[in-house]
Write an enzyme that holds these catalytic residues in place. Structure first.
Site, PDB file in Angstrom:
ATOM      1  N   SER A  86       0.861  -1.186   0.000  1.00 32.87           N
ATOM      2  CA  SER A  86       0.000   0.000   0.000  1.00 32.87           C
ATOM      3  C   SER A  86       0.895   1.233   0.000  1.00 32.87           C
ATOM      4  O   SER A  86       2.053   1.160   0.442  1.00 32.87           O
ATOM      5  CB  SER A  86      -0.862   0.001   1.266  1.00 32.87           C
ATOM      6  N   TYR A 129      -1.077  -1.056  10.448  1.00 27.05           N
ATOM      7  CA  TYR A 129      -1.356  -1.343   9.041  1.00 27.05           C
ATOM      8  C   TYR A 129      -0.177  -0.891   8.167  1.00 27.05           C
ATOM      9  O   TYR A 129       0.358  -1.666   7.365  1.00 27.05           O
ATOM     10  CB  TYR A 129      -2.640  -0.630   8.594  1.00 27.05           C
TER      11      TYR A 129
HETATM   12  N1  LIG Z   1      -8.796  -0.910  -1.040  1.00 27.35           N
HETATM   13  C1  LIG Z   1      -7.776  -0.105  -0.820  1.00 27.35           C
HETATM   14  O1  LIG Z   1      -7.943   1.129  -0.728  1.00 27.35           O
HETATM   15  C2  LIG Z   1      -6.377  -0.676  -0.697  1.00 27.35           C
HETATM   16  C3  LIG Z   1      -5.301   0.208  -0.890  1.00 27.35           C
HETATM   17  C4  LIG Z   1      -4.009  -0.269  -0.772  1.00 27.35           C
HETATM   18  C5  LIG Z   1      -3.781  -1.599  -0.483  1.00 27.35           C
HETATM   19  N2  LIG Z   1      -4.842  -2.428  -0.286  1.00 27.35           N
HETATM   20  C6  LIG Z   1      -4.537  -3.829   0.000  1.00 27.35           C
HETATM   21  O2  LIG Z   1      -5.066  -4.617  -1.045  1.00 27.35           O
HETATM   22  C7  LIG Z   1      -5.334  -5.935  -0.586  1.00 27.35           C
HETATM   23  C8  LIG Z   1      -6.735  -6.344  -1.028  1.00 27.35           C
HETATM   24  O3  LIG Z   1      -7.642  -5.432  -0.435  1.00 27.35           O
HETATM   25  P1  LIG Z   1      -9.046  -5.081  -1.099  1.00 27.35           P
HETATM   26  O4  LIG Z   1      -9.174  -3.616  -1.005  1.00 27.35           O
HETATM   27  O5  LIG Z   1      -9.211  -5.737  -2.404  1.00 27.35           O
HETATM   28  O6  LIG Z   1     -10.017  -5.729   0.007  1.00 27.35           O
HETATM   29  P2  LIG Z   1     -11.440  -6.450  -0.078  1.00 27.35           P
HETATM   30  O7  LIG Z   1     -12.256  -5.926  -1.219  1.00 27.35           O
HETATM   31  O8  LIG Z   1     -12.000  -6.343   1.293  1.00 27.35           O
HETATM   32  O9  LIG Z   1     -11.070  -7.995  -0.396  1.00 27.35           O
HETATM   33  C9  LIG Z   1     -10.347  -8.740   0.546  1.00 27.35           C
HETATM   34  C10 LIG Z   1     -10.176 -10.167   0.050  1.00 27.35           C
HETATM   35  O10 LIG Z   1      -9.302 -10.858   0.971  1.00 27.35           O
HETATM   36  C11 LIG Z   1      -9.971 -12.017   1.507  1.00 27.35           C
HETATM   37  N3  LIG Z   1      -9.531 -12.163   2.889  1.00 27.35           N
HETATM   38  C12 LIG Z   1      -9.637 -11.277   3.912  1.00 27.35           C
HETATM   39  N4  LIG Z   1      -9.152 -11.791   5.039  1.00 27.35           N
HETATM   40  C13 LIG Z   1      -8.707 -13.044   4.745  1.00 27.35           C
HETATM   41  C14 LIG Z   1      -8.121 -14.090   5.519  1.00 27.35           C
HETATM   42  N5  LIG Z   1      -7.927 -13.990   6.826  1.00 27.35           N
HETATM   43  N6  LIG Z   1      -7.777 -15.249   4.878  1.00 27.35           N
HETATM   44  C15 LIG Z   1      -8.007 -15.392   3.545  1.00 27.35           C
HETATM   45  N7  LIG Z   1      -8.563 -14.432   2.779  1.00 27.35           N
HETATM   46  C16 LIG Z   1      -8.921 -13.286   3.380  1.00 27.35           C
HETATM   47  C17 LIG Z   1     -11.469 -11.708   1.352  1.00 27.35           C
HETATM   48  O11 LIG Z   1     -12.288 -12.880   1.235  1.00 27.35           O
HETATM   49  P3  LIG Z   1     -12.924 -13.633   2.526  1.00 27.35           P
HETATM   50  O12 LIG Z   1     -13.531 -12.571   3.388  1.00 27.35           O
HETATM   51  O13 LIG Z   1     -13.903 -14.611   1.964  1.00 27.35           O
HETATM   52  O14 LIG Z   1     -11.778 -14.329   3.193  1.00 27.35           O
HETATM   53  C18 LIG Z   1     -11.462 -10.958   0.013  1.00 27.35           C
HETATM   54  O15 LIG Z   1     -11.400 -11.890  -1.053  1.00 27.35           O
HETATM   55  C19 LIG Z   1      -5.122  -5.895   0.923  1.00 27.35           C
HETATM   56  O16 LIG Z   1      -3.859  -6.455   1.229  1.00 27.35           O
HETATM   57  C20 LIG Z   1      -5.142  -4.417   1.260  1.00 27.35           C
HETATM   58  O17 LIG Z   1      -4.382  -4.118   2.410  1.00 27.35           O
HETATM   59  C21 LIG Z   1      -6.131  -2.011  -0.399  1.00 27.35           C
END
Ligand SMILES: NC(=O)c1ccc[n+]([C@@H]2O[C@H](COP(=O)([O-])OP(=O)(O)OC[C@H]3O[C@@H](n4cnc5c(N)ncnc54)[C@H](OP(=O)(O)O)[C@@H]3O)[C@@H](O)[C@H]2O)c1
Length: 275
Positions: free
Chosen positions: A148, A158
């Site tokens: 991130s 985080y």
């Molecule tokens: N969205 C943002 O603004 C942003 C910005 C920078 C970085 N990120 C990073 O991008 C990555 C993906 O985030 P996202 O925004 O796409 O989030 P998201 O839409 O909430 O999706 C999260 C995914 O991870 C899975 N997950 C969560 N906890 C888990 C666990 N304990 N074991 C296995 N799977 C798990 C969820 O499925 P289940 O709930 O079914 O397990 C879901 O498929 C993360 O690492 C986040 O820190 C996000």
């Protein structure tokens, strides 16, 4: 046929990776991503099945599902075992699963912070360790670790966990240069996904220009990976933010980003900026 394993593949950035890899498209910078075999990892089994079905129907991909909770040893071990399977090697590993905890350090139960380190750091470490020996032996492989822009800011557990992801990835890229295995730390700014809702963060006051699209983020990541970059920061606005964060003293940048965080999360939590 290329096999890709994506953690957190049912929503947001992980689902965008799964779509893009299933489609087997060619990235702008060269390199063909693809193929048609995917291993999808997440906890929710029904969503995994639905996502897999959609990818089979739309792209004709071969899709396996692997339900696993990466906050637990059993879940991590199941994914490690799949990555070590010599009969079905994995060419592309995307360590993407992650989440946020709403609130400042003293508001969040320490167990939740430890869970975050398990998913963001321990799982990433162990899955990378499980995948890379085979990749190196074949002289080809790709590991994308989703970090991130928060990695470059002094912003709680985080940000610290994502800083570890960036340094870990940079270290491996240096150590394994010339092996045929490439590593990329993907550092997006705010991306429209389920992330903020799941964490109970109110992101409604963020200006629309701050948001990135998950498919565009993934396209940039794969292009940067094909070009041999180690750190990918999609979008020029966030490149500037990271450039500033790297050169302005932490105390100044921390104060500015903390103010942004409070505006962004008006229900009281002071964390969350630059997720
Ligand atoms: N969205 C943002 O603004 C942003 C910005 C920078 C970085 N990120 C990073 O991008 C990555 C993906 O985030 P996202 O925004 O796409 O989030 P998201 O839409 O909430 O999706 C999260 C995914 O991870 C899975 N997950 C969560 N906890 C888990 C666990 N304990 N074991 C296995 N799977 C798990 C969820 O499925 P289940 O709930 O079914 O397990 C879901 O498929 C993360 O690492 C986040 O820190 C996000």
């Amino acid at each position: 046929m290329t096999t890709s394993l994506v953690t957190g593949a049912t929503a947001g950035i992980g689902a965008a990776f799964a779509r893009r890899l299933a489609a087997g498209g060619t990235s702008k910078g060269g390199g063909r991503w693809g193929g048609h075999r995917l291993v999808l990892v997440a906890r929710d089994e029904q969503r995994l099945a639905e996502t897999a079905e959609e990818l089979r129907r739309r792209y004709g991909a071969t899709v396996e599902v692997l339900p696993a909770d990466l906050a637990g040893d059993e879940g991590i071990a199941a994914v490690e075992a799949r990555l070590r399977d010599p009969e079905h090697p994995v060419d592309v590993l995307v360590n993407n699963a992650g989440f946020g905890n709403r609130g400042g350090f003293l508001d969040v139960p320490v167990e939740d912070e430890v869970r975050m380190l398990k998913v963001h750091c321990e799982a990433v470490l162990r899955l990378t360790a499980a995948a890379t020996p085979q990749m190196r032996a074949r002289g080809r492989g790709y590991v994308v670790n989703v970090a991130s822009v928060a990695a470059f800011m002094p912003r709680g557990t985080y940000a610290a966990s994502k800083a570890w992801v960036v340094r870990f990835t940079e270290g491996l890229a240096t150590e394994m240069r010339g092996s045929g295995v490439r590593f990329l730390a993907l550092c997006p700014g705010f991306v429209r996904t389920e992330f903020h809702d799941r964490a109970g963060m109110d992101a409604s006051r963020l200006p629309s220009w701050a948001w990135l699209d998950a498919d565009a983020v993934v396209a940039t990541a794969l292009r940067d990976l094909a070009r041999g970059r180690t750190v990918s920061v999609p979008d020029v606005r966030y490149k500037i933010a990271v450039g500033l964060a790297r050169h302005v003293p932490s105390s100044l940048f921390g104060a500015a980003s903390s103010r942004t965080g409070r505006r962004y999360d008006p229900r009281g939590g002071a964390s969350g900026a630059g997720k």
